[in-house]
Write a protein that holds these residues in place. Structure first.
Motif, short mmCIF file in Angstrom:
data_model
loop_
_atom_site.label_atom_id
_atom_site.label_comp_id
_atom_site.label_asym_id
_atom_site.label_seq_id
_atom_site.Cartn_x
_atom_site.Cartn_y
_atom_site.Cartn_z
N THR A 136 0.84 -1.20 0.00
CA THR A 136 0.00 0.00 0.00
C THR A 136 0.88 1.25 0.00
O THR A 136 0.64 2.20 -0.76
CB THR A 136 -0.97 -0.03 1.20
N GLY A 137 1.92 1.25 0.80
CA GLY A 137 2.88 2.36 0.76
C GLY A 137 3.56 2.45 -0.60
O GLY A 137 3.74 3.53 -1.16
N TYR A 138 3.88 1.29 -1.15
CA TYR A 138 4.51 1.23 -2.48
C TYR A 138 3.58 1.81 -3.54
O TYR A 138 4.01 2.56 -4.43
CB TYR A 138 4.86 -0.23 -2.81
N HIS A 139 2.31 1.46 -3.44
CA HIS A 139 1.32 1.95 -4.41
C HIS A 139 1.24 3.47 -4.37
O HIS A 139 1.12 4.12 -5.42
CB HIS A 139 -0.04 1.33 -4.09
N ALA A 140 1.29 4.04 -3.17
CA ALA A 140 1.28 5.51 -3.06
C ALA A 140 2.43 6.09 -3.86
O ALA A 140 2.27 7.04 -4.63
CB ALA A 140 1.37 5.93 -1.59
#
Ligand SMILES: [Zn+2]
Length: 351
Positions: free
Chosen positions: A159-163
């Protein structure tokens, strides 16, 4: 089998539930190795109206496959898998575009379509398109740190990566991350991996921002609101940040995001918005030609590469887990995260 349910705000109970069975030929049944509690689980923990019927909880899991439906091709009993927080067929046009969390044949755990994953056993719909095998790892003998990092791939790290991905970070750019929760820290790690130059982490909990610094934050800004915006503007020579990764979901975080974004920059949100309406006018996005991106992370799109990075020791996203509890202690786990005594709680369903 035991599973966690929420009966209303602050009311988490672990109860006996019927063991899941194969319902569709594309299903798999898996036995949990580790699950965890998500920052997003705290939203209903604050606001869920009381009910006689518990809400089945949890959406992050690493597990061993017990049984597969007749049409499942890529999984077999005994396989050790990472289960993304949403299920998807991974074959339709939307999935091929990389937005598996909007798959028309997909869905969410803890809904009528699929029970939650804070449980001893779980049914994984669209198993081929969802779960991914971890090659060469026996969860019985694997180090706890490796299990934590694999579990982090089911939601929090990716999820952090997606941001960071949706912000299109380019090497050398200035990135501001809003929120020092586990997703915000993961966004710092991902932004560093993408080559960000300056990374400003907005957060005020020293134990958390220390990990953020280890993972690549060059500056930590503890102030919030207008004061926090002013500090970030000062750090960026009055220009603002090329990318803003918003990992909170509350309106003040969005206000900080458009306050610090540079003209032409991108705000990428992965904190689940707890608001329905937000400013987009001249004083927020329009005047700066700022773009707004983000949404539920299509973990499945990034999962194979991320498993390889964890196995190769390139990333160690499991460091966000700072407490482990047994499934029967789930209520205490929610309370600890809510009170910010724990950053992220891992659940060992066999304990
Ligand atoms: Zn699809």
């Amino acid at each position: 089998m035991k599973a966690a349910f929420m009966y209303g705000a602050g009311d988490v109970r672990v109860e006996d539930a019927p063991a899941p069975v194969i319902q569709e030929p594309t299903d798999a049944i898996v036995r949990a190795v580790r699950a965890c509690i998500c920052g997003s689980d705290l939203h209903p923990y604050h606001s869920l109206p009381g009910s006689e019927h518990g809400l089945s909880m949890g959406h992050e899991l690493i597990a061993v496959v017990e049984e597969v439906g007749a049409d499942v091709r890529t999984l077999k009993p005994g396989d050790f898998v990472v289960v993304p927080f949403a299920f998807s067929d991974n074959t339709c046009e939307i999935c091929r575009d990389g937005f598996q969390t909007a798959c028309p044949h997909g869905g969410w755990y803890g809904t009528p379509a699929a029970a939650g994953l804070q449980a001893e056993l779980a049914r994984i719909p669209q198993a081929d398109g969802s779960a991914v095998v971890v090659p060469g790892v026996d969860p019985e003998t694997a180090p706890e740190g490796l299990l934590k990092s694999l579990l982090a791939l089911s939601d929090v790290y990716l999820t952090g990566y997606h941001a960071a991905f949706m912000a299109g970070i380019e090497p050398g750019q200035t990135v501001t991350v809003i929120g020092d929760g586990a997703v915000g820290l993961s966004a710092v790690l991902a932004a560093r991996r993408m080559g960000a130059g300056t990374i400003i982490l907005m957060g005020r909990h020293a134990a958390r921002t220390d990990l953020g610094r280890e993972w690549g934050a060059t500056h930590v800004v503890a102030e919030r609101g207008a004061e926090g915006v002013a500090t970030v503007m000062e750090l960026t020579g009055g220009l603002g940040s090329h990318a803003v990764l918003e990992a909170v979901g509350h309106m003040p975080a969005y206000e900080q995001a458009y306050g610090v974004v540079r003209p032409g920059g991108i705000i990428s949100r992965v904190g689940v918005p707890q608001y329905e309406e937000a400013p987009v006018g001249f004083g927020s996005l329009f005047g700066k030609n700022a773009r707004l991106a983000g949404g539920p992370a299509p973990v499945r799109a990034y999962l194979e590469d991320a498993i390889r990075d964890v196995l190769d020791g390139v990333i160690d996203p499991g460091r966000v887990f700072d407490r482990t509890i047994g499934l029967s202690e789930a209520a205490a786990g929610y309370a600890a995260m809510d009170a910010r005594e724990a950053l992220k709680v891992m659940v060992d369903p066999r304990r």
